[in-house]
Design a protein around this motif. Structure first.
Motif, PDB file in Angstrom:
ATOM      1  N   ARG A  15     -12.821 -57.607 -70.671  1.00  0.00           N
ATOM      2  CA  ARG A  15     -12.069 -56.796 -71.633  1.00  0.00           C
ATOM      3  C   ARG A  15     -10.593 -57.094 -71.453  1.00  0.00           C
ATOM      4  N   LYS A  18      -9.512 -59.237 -68.667  1.00  0.00           N
ATOM      5  CA  LYS A  18      -9.813 -58.752 -67.319  1.00  0.00           C
ATOM      6  C   LYS A  18     -11.327 -58.763 -67.123  1.00  0.00           C
ATOM      7  N   LEU A  20     -14.640 -57.490 -65.029  1.00  0.00           N
ATOM      8  CA  LEU A  20     -15.158 -56.434 -64.168  1.00  0.00           C
ATOM      9  C   LEU A  20     -15.799 -57.100 -62.953  1.00  0.00           C
ATOM     10  N   THR A  58     -21.893 -50.978 -60.001  1.00  0.00           N
ATOM     11  CA  THR A  58     -20.698 -50.557 -60.747  1.00  0.00           C
ATOM     12  C   THR A  58     -20.751 -49.115 -61.221  1.00  0.00           C
ATOM     13  N   TYR A 116     -13.440 -53.412 -59.636  1.00  0.00           N
ATOM     14  CA  TYR A 116     -12.072 -53.712 -60.024  1.00  0.00           C
ATOM     15  C   TYR A 116     -12.080 -54.460 -61.355  1.00  0.00           C
ATOM     16  N   TRP A 117     -11.067 -54.203 -62.181  1.00  0.00           N
ATOM     17  CA  TRP A 117     -10.808 -55.002 -63.372  1.00  0.00           C
ATOM     18  C   TRP A 117      -9.679 -55.964 -63.000  1.00  0.00           C
TER      19      TRP A 117
END
Length: 157
Positions: A15, A18, A20, A58, A116-117
């Motif tokens: 997204r 970035k 995931l 996640t 983390y993104w």
């Protein structure tokens, strides 16, 4: 030298440039960013593994998946080589629906130490697993993306 075959199924969610990622808490990719996913259980299909592992690592539920593809790399450590076969799926998630407590099964250890993104430009061999490096090779339209990659003397951080 011992050669170990490992097959894993992984979800890719990007997204705004970035990715995931999870941060590995153990194993050869410890302290590196990695893709959420993992190994199949007995009698489990690829997409069943994808959905289960992604949620466990996640907290996000997968709404949809597409574009299945497979790659492999060889990771040479001090006394063994891991032939890591990776099956990738592009996935869709609902960012508003995340379990607050990541599922940890008693008989399994979740090897994610957080999600983390991360901007794709920040991911490289110094901080990422070979899975992310393969994804970056794919995203750059590298003509050799299907060829074997060997990581000699892999450094565990």
């Amino acid at each position: 030298m011992i050669i170990i075959n490992h097959i894993g199924i992984y979800g890719i969610c990007i997204r705004d440039n970035k990715l995931l990622c999870i941060k590995k808490g153990r194993g050869p990719y410890k302290n590196r960013f990695d893709l959420p996913g993992g190994s199949q259980k007995e009698n489990e299909g690829l997409t069943e593994t994808l959905v289960r592992e992604f949620q466990e690592e996640t907290g996000y539920h997968i709404k949809g998946y597409r574009d299945c593809r497979a790659y492999d790399v060889f990771v040479e450590e001090s006394n063994r080589t891991v032939h890591h076969i990776m099956v990738f799926y592009n996935i869709d998630i609902n960012l508003e629906q995340q379990d607050t407590i990541l599922e940890k099964l008693e008989e399994e250890l979740n090897d994610s130490s957080g999600i983390y993104w991360i901007d794709l430009e920040e991911l490289d061999i110094k901080n990422s697993s070979p899975l992310i490096l393969k994804l970056k090779q794919e995203l750059s339209n590298d003509k050799d993306v299907l060829e074997k990659v060997v990581y000699k003397n892999w450094e565990i951080l």
